[in-house]
Motif scaffolding. Structure first.
Motif, PDB file in Angstrom:
ATOM      1  N   GLN A   1      -9.518  13.567  -9.058  1.00 36.48           N
ATOM      2  CA  GLN A   1     -10.516  14.209  -9.914  1.00 36.48           C
ATOM      3  C   GLN A   1      -9.835  15.084 -10.963  1.00 36.48           C
ATOM      4  OE1 GLN A   1     -12.322  16.450  -6.824  1.00 36.48           O
ATOM      5  NE2 GLN A   1     -13.954  14.974  -6.500  1.00 36.48           N
ATOM      6  N   THR A   2     -10.614  15.479 -11.947  1.00 35.75           N
ATOM      7  CA  THR A   2     -10.150  16.490 -12.886  1.00 35.75           C
ATOM      8  C   THR A   2      -9.808  17.739 -12.093  1.00 35.75           C
ATOM      9  OG1 THR A   2     -11.765  15.663 -14.416  1.00 35.75           O
ATOM     10  CG2 THR A   2     -10.845  17.787 -14.929  1.00 35.75           C
ATOM     11  N   GLY A   3      -8.743  18.397 -12.508  1.00 37.56           N
ATOM     12  CA  GLY A   3      -8.368  19.611 -11.788  1.00 37.56           C
ATOM     13  C   GLY A   3      -7.205  19.369 -10.835  1.00 37.56           C
ATOM     14  N   THR A   4      -6.771  18.121 -10.725  1.00 40.15           N
ATOM     15  CA  THR A   4      -5.652  17.812  -9.830  1.00 40.15           C
ATOM     16  C   THR A   4      -4.336  17.650 -10.600  1.00 40.15           C
ATOM     17  OG1 THR A   4      -6.185  15.476 -10.067  1.00 40.15           O
ATOM     18  CG2 THR A   4      -7.093  16.582  -8.139  1.00 40.15           C
ATOM     19  N   GLY A   5      -4.414  17.696 -11.931  1.00 37.69           N
ATOM     20  CA  GLY A   5      -3.215  17.444 -12.737  1.00 37.69           C
ATOM     21  C   GLY A   5      -3.031  15.958 -13.015  1.00 37.69           C
ATOM     22  N   LYS A   6      -4.116  15.201 -12.963  1.00 34.90           N
ATOM     23  CA  LYS A   6      -4.006  13.736 -13.099  1.00 34.90           C
ATOM     24  C   LYS A   6      -3.556  13.319 -14.500  1.00 34.90           C
ATOM     25  CE  LYS A   6      -8.808  12.958 -14.326  1.00 34.90           C
ATOM     26  NZ  LYS A   6      -8.883  12.535 -15.711  1.00 34.90           N
TER      27      LYS A   6
ATOM     28  N   GLU B   1       5.118  24.816 -12.942  1.00 34.15           N
ATOM     29  CA  GLU B   1       6.312  25.141 -12.172  1.00 34.15           C
ATOM     30  C   GLU B   1       6.691  24.040 -11.199  1.00 34.15           C
ATOM     31  OE1 GLU B   1       6.063  29.051 -10.569  1.00 34.15           O
ATOM     32  OE2 GLU B   1       5.360  29.876 -12.462  1.00 34.15           O
ATOM     33  N   LYS B   2       5.679  23.318 -10.757  1.00 33.36           N
ATOM     34  CA  LYS B   2       5.935  22.352  -9.693  1.00 33.36           C
ATOM     35  C   LYS B   2       4.942  21.209  -9.865  1.00 33.36           C
ATOM     36  CE  LYS B   2       5.356  22.650  -4.689  1.00 33.36           C
ATOM     37  NZ  LYS B   2       4.052  22.067  -4.544  1.00 33.36           N
ATOM     38  N   PRO B   3       5.370  19.960  -9.629  1.00 31.10           N
ATOM     39  CA  PRO B   3       4.402  18.872  -9.784  1.00 31.10           C
ATOM     40  C   PRO B   3       3.267  18.987  -8.772  1.00 31.10           C
ATOM     41  CG  PRO B   3       6.585  18.029  -9.151  1.00 31.10           C
ATOM     42  CD  PRO B   3       6.700  19.509  -9.207  1.00 31.10           C
ATOM     43  N   THR B   4       2.076  18.631  -9.179  1.00 35.38           N
ATOM     44  CA  THR B   4       0.951  18.633  -8.242  1.00 35.38           C
ATOM     45  C   THR B   4       1.064  17.403  -7.338  1.00 35.38           C
ATOM     46  OG1 THR B   4      -0.445  17.302  -9.671  1.00 35.38           O
ATOM     47  CG2 THR B   4      -0.535  19.682 -10.010  1.00 35.38           C
ATOM     48  N   ALA B   5       0.199  17.330  -6.335  1.00 38.79           N
ATOM     49  CA  ALA B   5       0.282  16.233  -5.364  1.00 38.79           C
ATOM     50  C   ALA B   5       0.190  14.872  -6.057  1.00 38.79           C
ATOM     51  CB  ALA B   5      -0.820  16.386  -4.326  1.00 38.79           C
TER      52      ALA B   5
END
Ligand code: AMP
Length: 435
Positions: A49-54, A25-29
């Motif tokens: 890290q993994t889990g940030t939407g990298k 819905e929204k871009p991660t940081a």
């Protein structure tokens, strides 16, 4: 002001449609920070890290740049340390490229190179590869790198730990000097700093430093709960028997939020309302006001809808699902225990979600105590789809940890009506893995 929506990031309509399908819905940081810089042509050093939407943070701008199928030679190369990670990146890239004609290919060892070579010769736009296999195929004369304009190194720290530096150096020698480089790494040891200096030109550095510690006044615990129906039974039990005054329940999807809301409402466990991005702005504001003023006992919400929530005395936060964006865990539980008040955060995890709990513990540098479900909670049977999902997800995680893991899910397919033996056999292992 950082951009707030994917539209603000100036992605093309094909990508926006795919993003919608994927329910981002929204871009991660990291996506908000990295995407504009990459689109502007900068070299980038991303610490995430993994889990940030990298993954999407580098895949989306690469897809924007490569745009559509052209010629037959590779134009973007993404290198990753393991076959499993290569396959995951390929999967994300293919999903995001659904509405384009881009040809994306995973290239990795452990299988004969013949098919991969044939596919490359048929024409390819983006290759996702482990360094060794890429170089191997290159040396067989099957890859032409003249048109390569973008190079991504994902999990650079892991690649160096695994001794891939010589192969990476060789690859750098055989690709055009004039190109854009992106380097992603979870940590920044000296060796990665040295690599970035050698490899990147005037890089922009972006970092997502998730809030690592959680507030001391929050009492955290998690329960292993096998499936959604049993999770619902437990929510019902908690709301009936415990002194919960203002409870926020987080779910991963809007659908689960709606279903849970309907159930709790029907059972008279409210007053309860639901908040997610499909609700109109006015409804959302109204619901928030009711919750703040103490008119509601329970609010069921998805993460996106909850970002702006500023309620200071939530008595309990329940994570009905474990967030896969780990920072969301910190956001979620930060809703309770504010202003010196003691808060309680309870997380429900199925067998596959235990893996994410272990990662969250690493992030917050604290262990979350496990509690046992009370005996009187009815344990429901998992649906066939749920069993499949859980087995598939555990397989995924195992292969990520250990590229040589063969994948029990594919060998022993669960059949409807039959217990999935693999699940029960590996229960103890999945616990061990967490420690
Ligand atoms: P990654 O850090 O790339 O491994 O991504 C972690 C998880 O977050 C994956 O399950 C992604 O599908 C998911 N994800 C990535 N970007 C977003 C987003 N903007 N919104 C919601 N989920 C996302």
């Amino acid at each position: 002001m950082p951009p707030l929506s994917f539209k603000d990031l100036k992605l093309n309509p094909q990508l926006l449609n795919a993003i919608e399908d994927m329910r981002y819905e929204k871009p991660t940081a990291i996506q908000q920070k990295a995407i504009p810089l990459v689109l502007n042509g900068h070299d980038l050093m991303g610490i995430a890290q993994t889990g940030t939407g990298k993954t999407a943070a580098f895949v989306l701008p690469v897809l924007m740049k490569v745009k559509y199928a052209q010629g037959s030679d590779v134009r973007a190369l993404i290198l990753a340390p393991t076959k499993e990670l290569v396959l995951q990146i390929e999967e994300v890239a293919k999903q995001l490229a659904t509405y384009t004609d881009l040809r994306i290919l995973a290239v990795y060892g452990g299988v004969g190179p013949k098919t991969q070579i044939e596919q490359i010769e048929n024409g390819v736009d983006i290759i996702v590869a482990t360094p060794g296999r890429f170089m191997d195929i290159y040396l067989r004369g099957a890859i032409f790198t003249k048109h390569l304009k973008t190079l991504v190194l994902d999990e650079a720290d892991k690649m160096m730990d695994m001794g891939f530096m010589p192969q990476i150096r060789k690859i750098l020698e055989v690709i055009p000097v004039k190109r854009q480089n992106l380097l992603f790494s979870a940590t920044m040891p000296e060796r990665v700093v040295a690599l970035s200096e050698e490899f990147l030109e005037y890089p922009e550095r972006v970092e997502v430093a998730p809030q690592a510690t959680t507030i001391e006044t929050i009492n955290q615990a998690y329960y292993e709960i096998p499936n959604i129906k049993t999770k619902i039974n437990f929510v019902e039990h908690l709301l009936q028997t415990e002194k919960f005054t203002r409870v926020l329940i987080f779910t991963k999807t809007k659908q689960t939020a709606d279903n849970l809301f309907k159930y709790l409402d029907r059972k008279g466990l409210g007053p309860v309302r639901v908040l997610h991005s499909n609700k109109g702005q006015n409804t959302r504001i109204h619901t928030m006001r009711l919750f703040k003023e103490g008119e509601l006992k329970v609010l069921v919400a998805t993460d996106v809808a909850s970002r702006g929530i500023d309620v200071s005395d939530v008595s309990h936060v329940i994570n009905f699902d474990v967030p896969t964006l780990y920072e969301d865990y910190v956001h979620r539980i930060g809703r309770t225990g504010r202003a010196e008040k003691l808060g309680v955060a309870i997380t429900f995890a199925n067998e596959a979600e235990l893996f994410h709990i272990a990662n969250i513990e690493k992030l917050i540098r604290k262990s979350i105590p496990q509690k046992k479900l009370p005996k009187n909670i009815k344990i429901e049977a998992s649906t066939f789809e749920e069993k499949q999902d859980i087995a598939r997800s555990i397989d995924h995680q195992k292969r990520k940890d250990d590229p040589t893991f063969k994948g029990a899910f594919h060998e022993k397919k669960a059949r409807p009506g039959k217990d999935n033996k693999w699940n029960s056999k590996n229960k103890s292992k999945s616990k061990k893995r967490r420690r």
